[in-house]
Scaffold this active site. Structure first.
Site, PDB file in Angstrom:
ATOM      1  N   ARG A  68      -4.498  10.336  -2.037  1.00 22.14           N
ATOM      2  CA  ARG A  68      -3.473  11.381  -1.883  1.00 22.14           C
ATOM      3  C   ARG A  68      -3.058  11.892  -3.265  1.00 22.14           C
ATOM      4  NH1 ARG A  68       1.704   9.670   1.410  1.00 22.14           N
ATOM      5  NH2 ARG A  68       0.422  10.085   3.236  1.00 22.14           N
ATOM      6  N   ARG A 182      12.458   2.952   0.092  1.00 24.60           N
ATOM      7  CA  ARG A 182      11.547   3.540   1.080  1.00 24.60           C
ATOM      8  C   ARG A 182      11.019   4.829   0.490  1.00 24.60           C
ATOM      9  NH1 ARG A 182       8.524   3.528   5.145  1.00 24.60           N
ATOM     10  NH2 ARG A 182       9.152   2.837   7.214  1.00 24.60           N
ATOM     11  N   LYS A 183      10.177   5.549   1.256  1.00 21.68           N
ATOM     12  CA  LYS A 183       9.699   6.846   0.783  1.00 21.68           C
ATOM     13  C   LYS A 183      10.870   7.816   0.609  1.00 21.68           C
ATOM     14  CE  LYS A 183       7.574   9.581   3.783  1.00 21.68           C
ATOM     15  NZ  LYS A 183       6.843  10.119   4.979  1.00 21.68           N
ATOM     16  N   GLY A 436       0.114  12.066  15.776  1.00 18.84           N
ATOM     17  CA  GLY A 436      -0.553  10.999  16.511  1.00 18.84           C
ATOM     18  C   GLY A 436       0.307   9.831  16.929  1.00 18.84           C
ATOM     19  N   CYS A 441       4.366  12.594  11.220  1.00 18.12           N
ATOM     20  CA  CYS A 441       3.819  13.271  10.040  1.00 18.12           C
ATOM     21  C   CYS A 441       3.471  14.727  10.343  1.00 18.12           C
ATOM     22  CB  CYS A 441       2.581  12.548   9.550  1.00 18.12           C
ATOM     23  SG  CYS A 441       2.851  10.794   9.235  1.00 18.12           S
ATOM     24  N   GLY A 442       3.103  15.017  11.586  1.00 14.73           N
ATOM     25  CA  GLY A 442       2.766  16.393  11.986  1.00 14.73           C
ATOM     26  C   GLY A 442       3.991  17.204  12.388  1.00 14.73           C
TER      27      GLY A 442
HETATM   28 FE1  SRM Z   1       3.198  10.462   7.014  1.00 15.03          FE
HETATM   29  C1  SRM Z   1       2.901   7.111   7.097  1.00 15.03           C
HETATM   30  C2  SRM Z   1      -0.100  10.812   6.816  1.00 15.03           C
HETATM   31  C3  SRM Z   1       3.635  13.696   6.127  1.00 15.03           C
HETATM   32  C4  SRM Z   1       6.412  10.299   8.139  1.00 15.03           C
HETATM   33  N1  SRM Z   1       1.672   9.162   6.905  1.00 15.03           N
HETATM   34  C5  SRM Z   1       1.761   7.817   6.915  1.00 15.03           C
HETATM   35  C6  SRM Z   1       0.418   7.176   6.615  1.00 15.03           C
HETATM   36  C7  SRM Z   1       0.380   6.910   5.135  1.00 15.03           C
HETATM   37  C8  SRM Z   1       0.205   5.889   7.408  1.00 15.03           C
HETATM   38  C9  SRM Z   1      -1.078   5.178   7.032  1.00 15.03           C
HETATM   39  O1  SRM Z   1      -1.081   4.410   6.088  1.00 15.03           O
HETATM   40  O2  SRM Z   1      -2.075   5.403   7.706  1.00 15.03           O
HETATM   41  C10 SRM Z   1      -0.529   8.320   7.052  1.00 15.03           C
HETATM   42  C11 SRM Z   1      -1.842   8.401   6.340  1.00 15.03           C
HETATM   43  C12 SRM Z   1      -2.925   8.771   7.324  1.00 15.03           C
HETATM   44  C13 SRM Z   1      -4.100   9.389   6.659  1.00 15.03           C
HETATM   45  O3  SRM Z   1      -5.115   8.688   6.452  1.00 15.03           O
HETATM   46  O4  SRM Z   1      -4.050  10.581   6.403  1.00 15.03           O
HETATM   47  C14 SRM Z   1       0.381   9.524   6.890  1.00 15.03           C
HETATM   48  N2  SRM Z   1       1.993  11.940   6.436  1.00 15.03           N
HETATM   49  C15 SRM Z   1       0.651  11.927   6.546  1.00 15.03           C
HETATM   50  C16 SRM Z   1       0.068  13.304   6.311  1.00 15.03           C
HETATM   51  C17 SRM Z   1      -1.300  13.276   5.646  1.00 15.03           C
HETATM   52  C18 SRM Z   1      -0.010  14.051   7.661  1.00 15.03           C
HETATM   53  C19 SRM Z   1      -0.869  15.288   7.609  1.00 15.03           C
HETATM   54  O5  SRM Z   1      -1.915  15.258   8.250  1.00 15.03           O
HETATM   55  O6  SRM Z   1      -0.512  16.248   6.935  1.00 15.03           O
HETATM   56  C20 SRM Z   1       1.199  13.919   5.472  1.00 15.03           C
HETATM   57  C21 SRM Z   1       1.057  13.634   4.004  1.00 15.03           C
HETATM   58  C22 SRM Z   1       2.127  14.292   3.197  1.00 15.03           C
HETATM   59  C23 SRM Z   1       1.918  14.151   1.720  1.00 15.03           C
HETATM   60  O7  SRM Z   1       1.161  14.948   1.171  1.00 15.03           O
HETATM   61  O8  SRM Z   1       2.530  13.249   1.118  1.00 15.03           O
HETATM   62  C24 SRM Z   1       2.395  13.151   6.029  1.00 15.03           C
HETATM   63  N3  SRM Z   1       4.766  11.756   7.033  1.00 15.03           N
HETATM   64  C25 SRM Z   1       4.714  13.074   6.730  1.00 15.03           C
HETATM   65  C26 SRM Z   1       5.909  13.721   7.159  1.00 15.03           C
HETATM   66  C27 SRM Z   1       6.178  15.224   7.122  1.00 15.03           C
HETATM   67  C28 SRM Z   1       6.938  15.692   5.907  1.00 15.03           C
HETATM   68  O9  SRM Z   1       7.065  14.988   4.897  1.00 15.03           O
HETATM   69  O10 SRM Z   1       7.413  16.815   5.994  1.00 15.03           O
HETATM   70  C29 SRM Z   1       6.707  12.741   7.734  1.00 15.03           C
HETATM   71  C30 SRM Z   1       8.070  12.946   8.411  1.00 15.03           C
HETATM   72  C31 SRM Z   1       9.128  13.292   7.428  1.00 15.03           C
HETATM   73  C32 SRM Z   1       9.735  12.103   6.767  1.00 15.03           C
HETATM   74  O11 SRM Z   1       9.029  11.306   6.147  1.00 15.03           O
HETATM   75  O12 SRM Z   1      10.955  11.968   6.858  1.00 15.03           O
HETATM   76  C33 SRM Z   1       5.974  11.510   7.647  1.00 15.03           C
HETATM   77  N4  SRM Z   1       4.457   8.963   7.492  1.00 15.03           N
HETATM   78  C34 SRM Z   1       5.720   9.113   7.991  1.00 15.03           C
HETATM   79  C35 SRM Z   1       6.229   7.816   8.344  1.00 15.03           C
HETATM   80  C36 SRM Z   1       7.631   7.513   8.921  1.00 15.03           C
HETATM   81  C37 SRM Z   1       8.596   7.293   7.789  1.00 15.03           C
HETATM   82  C38 SRM Z   1       9.775   6.440   8.127  1.00 15.03           C
HETATM   83  O13 SRM Z   1      10.801   6.569   7.452  1.00 15.03           O
HETATM   84  O14 SRM Z   1       9.677   5.596   9.032  1.00 15.03           O
HETATM   85  C39 SRM Z   1       5.215   6.888   8.057  1.00 15.03           C
HETATM   86  C40 SRM Z   1       5.252   5.371   8.264  1.00 15.03           C
HETATM   87  C41 SRM Z   1       5.930   4.655   7.124  1.00 15.03           C
HETATM   88  O15 SRM Z   1       6.227   5.224   6.075  1.00 15.03           O
HETATM   89  O16 SRM Z   1       6.170   3.457   7.308  1.00 15.03           O
HETATM   90  C42 SRM Z   1       4.122   7.650   7.526  1.00 15.03           C
HETATM   91 FE1  SF4 Z   2       1.165   8.646  13.002  1.00 12.16          FE
HETATM   92 FE2  SF4 Z   2       1.353   9.877  10.658  1.00 12.16          FE
HETATM   93 FE3  SF4 Z   2      -0.851   8.553  11.301  1.00 12.16          FE
HETATM   94 FE4  SF4 Z   2      -0.267  10.887  12.478  1.00 12.16          FE
HETATM   95  S1  SF4 Z   2      -0.776  10.558  10.304  1.00 12.16           S
HETATM   96  S2  SF4 Z   2      -0.988   9.080  13.482  1.00 12.16           S
HETATM   97  S3  SF4 Z   2       1.947  10.679  12.689  1.00 12.16           S
HETATM   98  S4  SF4 Z   2       1.199   7.724  10.939  1.00 12.16           S
END
Ligand code: SRM
Ligand code: SF4
Length: 515
Positions: A68, A182-183, A436, A441-442
């Site tokens: 990333r 956290r993030k 998903g 994240c979507g």
């Molecule tokens: Fe996300 C965790 C992908 C935007 C909320 N997110 C993850 C992980 C890293 C989980 C993992 O290890 O597999 C996903 C990686 C999957 C992969 O292989 O791509 C992942 N998040 C994404 C992305 C790639 C979705 C996308 O297809 O665009 C986005 C990457 C953004 C970036 O460039 O940094 C992405 N994630 C978001 C957003 C949207 C936003 O930021 O506007 C959210 C909701 C907003 C927020 O965070 O408040 C989001 N992601 C989460 C969470 C829930 C956070 C929480 O507080 O519980 C997780 C799980 C965690 O952090 O424990 C997570």
């Molecule tokens: Fe769940 Fe985020 Fe993975 Fe999508 S990219 S399946 S919302 S953790």
């Protein structure tokens, strides 16, 4: 208090692993990991600490890592695009790139033995992946039209760069902010249409005038998680642009040193604001800042509906246009990226921008070059006038690469939209977001129709399903959508969406003529 002296008395697994060894320290071990290989290296380093360098072990595709990036304000140049393309090109079918919902890139298929070379190449073109995962500040989003839009009130590009430089020590890594509870998400916009979804960030700066001066109202605490989703709330504070970086630092320090760390489900900034109350939070920020914050401006300048940036549009610079290319669910392959880089050079000024809708903007195309630009074959694949449903489709990674996923998303989303477009006539785009799992994240809560992966049942058997969200409003008066239907099996979803589109969004069934 520094990151090293944080009280971690009641430690969860992640606090323990951070206390044992700071995530950033793996930077010095990359050569060693490359030699050892992913199977032999320490599992905690591999599965967790590497995320401090933006390197994600993928349990779904072991040995093929995701990387990333950080793309401040979603802006890069053609040389950087080429380097990214070259990195994934070597991985053949495993190699691709996704544009993320934070205006950023993720690379797929990366092998650990290549990391030393990849990091060197990134350094040569000033790309960084540092602190893009785990308990760090994510990519800082800004208006994709910053500096291009005649209606913009402030060009945020420099501010976003400065915030990123402060947090990451100019992309090298900064131990001051490498152990947050956290993030943490930051967005800043100087435009009128809330192009960054300010309301879903832990910290957002939105344009507002006070006594005739331009500045930003501050929003805090917005976030999505499986446990809870909340829109950001006003801090009742207004800042001059020159104070934005210092305010970011102050808020991050308050969060770092006081954020709740025992339970990771309750560690995002909003939980601290709940515990303290907004007034105390504001006072603590002022203490760190060393001065009082001015009260928030009575109203902000987010007074436009959100634009999607697709198509050809005039810039504020006379005779210049930007082209918004639709990238289906944000997925790119090396050959696409080489082509985008070429187009940016031939027609623009080598600049490329990303949007939170997972699309691309090529700015600075002169009037005289437009006719020739329209003849480019890449526009057949990445359209400037896609069908209304395709146009507004967003999808998270889903089961193809993400082990949290409860369903497959990207491919399913594309197939579903195609099917719906074959049976419906749409007069307007409808923003359909797939995610998903409940991590969101979507961003299904900002969509007209949000689809969140879940486990459903059909005929007594477990099947892939979705919870349906509706009512998300973006742009001015943004608010979050809510869940309206739970557990719809994916195999039964098409007629459900068909009905929703007809009933709520003016879709007209196409008259199918038998030939
Ligand atoms: Fe996300 C965790 C992908 C935007 C909320 N997110 C993850 C992980 C890293 C989980 C993992 O290890 O597999 C996903 C990686 C999957 C992969 O292989 O791509 C992942 N998040 C994404 C992305 C790639 C979705 C996308 O297809 O665009 C986005 C990457 C953004 C970036 O460039 O940094 C992405 N994630 C978001 C957003 C949207 C936003 O930021 O506007 C959210 C909701 C907003 C927020 O965070 O408040 C989001 N992601 C989460 C969470 C829930 C956070 C929480 O507080 O519980 C997780 C799980 C965690 O952090 O424990 C997570
Ligand atoms: Fe769940 Fe985020 Fe993975 Fe999508 S990219 S399946 S919302 S953790």
């Amino acid at each position: 208090m520094t990151a090293a002296t944080i009280n971690t008395t009641s430690q969860n697994k992640f606090e323990k692993l951070k206390a044992e060894k700071d995530g950033l320290s793996v930077k010095a071990e990359i050569e060693k990991f490359a030699t050892l290989g992913w199977e032999a290296m320490d599992e905690t380093d591999r599965d967790h600490r590497l995320k401090w360098l933006g390197v994600f072990f993928r349990p779904v595709t072991p040995g093929k890592f995701m990387m990333r990036l950080r793309m401040p304000n979603g802006i890069l140049n053609s040389s950087q695009m080429r380097v990214l393309a070259e990195v994934v090109q070597r991985y053949g079918d495993d190699g691709c790139v996704d544009i993320t919902t934070r205006q950023n890139f993720q690379l797929r298929g990366v092998r650990i033995e290549d990391l030393p070379e990849i990091f060197n190449r990134f350094q040569e073109v000033e790309l960084t992946t540092v602190q893009s995962g785990m308990d760090n500040v994510r990519n800082i989003t800004g208006d994709p039209l910053a500096g291009l839009d005649a209606s913009e009130l402030y060009d945020t590009r420099e501010l976003v760069d400065q915030i990123q430089a402060m947090i990451t020590n100019n992309g090298v890594g900064n131990a001051e902010f490498s152990n947050l509870p956290r993030k943490f998400n930051i967005a800043i916009t100087g435009g009128r249409d809330n192009s960054v979804h300010a309301e879903i960030n832990d910290l957002a700066f939105i344009p507002a005038f006070k006594d005739g001066n331009f500045g930003f109202n501050i929003l805090v605490g917005g976030f999505f998680s499986a446990k809870r989703c909340d829109a950001a709330i006003p801090l009742n504070a207004w800042v001059h642009p020159q104070d934005v970086v210092a305010v970011c630092r102050a808020i991050l320090e308050v969060y770092r040193d006081n954020g709740l760390r025992a339970n990771r489900q309750k560690s995002r900034l909003m939980w601290l604001i709940d515990e303290w109350g907004l007034e105390r939070f504001r006072e603590e920020v002022e203490l760190r800042l060393g001065k009082s914050l001015l009260p928030g401006a009575a109203h902000d300048e987010i007074n436009w509906e959100k634009r999607d940036h697709i198509g050809i549009h005039k810039q504020k610079q006379s005779d210049l246009y930007y082209a918004g290319l639709h990238i289906p669910v944000g997925r790119l392959y090396a050959e696409d990226m080489f082509e985008i880089a070429r187009l940016a050079e031939v027609y623009g000024t080598s600049e490329i921008r990303l949007t939170v809708e997972q699309n691309i903007v090529i700015p600075n195309i002169s009037d005289a070059r437009l006719a020739s630009f329209f003849t480019e074959s890449l526009l057949g694949k990445f359209k400037i006038n896609p069908e209304p449903l395709t146009r507004a489709l967003v999808s998270c990674t889903g089961a193809q690469f993400c082990n949290f996923a409860l369903i497959e998303t990207k491919n399913r989303a594309l197939a579903m939209i195609k099917a719906l477009e074959s049976e419906l006539e749409m007069s307007q785009p409808v923003r359909i977001h797939w995610t998903g799992c409940p991590n969101s994240c979507g961003q299904p809560q900002v969509a007209d129709i949000g689809l969140m992966g879940t486990k459903a049942r059909k005929n007594g058997k477990p099947v892939e399903g979705v919870d349906i969200y509706m009512g998300g409003k973006v742009g001015k008066d943004a608010h979050l959508g809510t869940c309206v239907t739970k557990g719809v099996p994916c195999e039964d979803l098409q007629p459900v969406l068909h009905e929703l589109l007809v009933t709520h969004f003016g879709a007209k069934p196409k008259v199918l003529v038998n030939t």
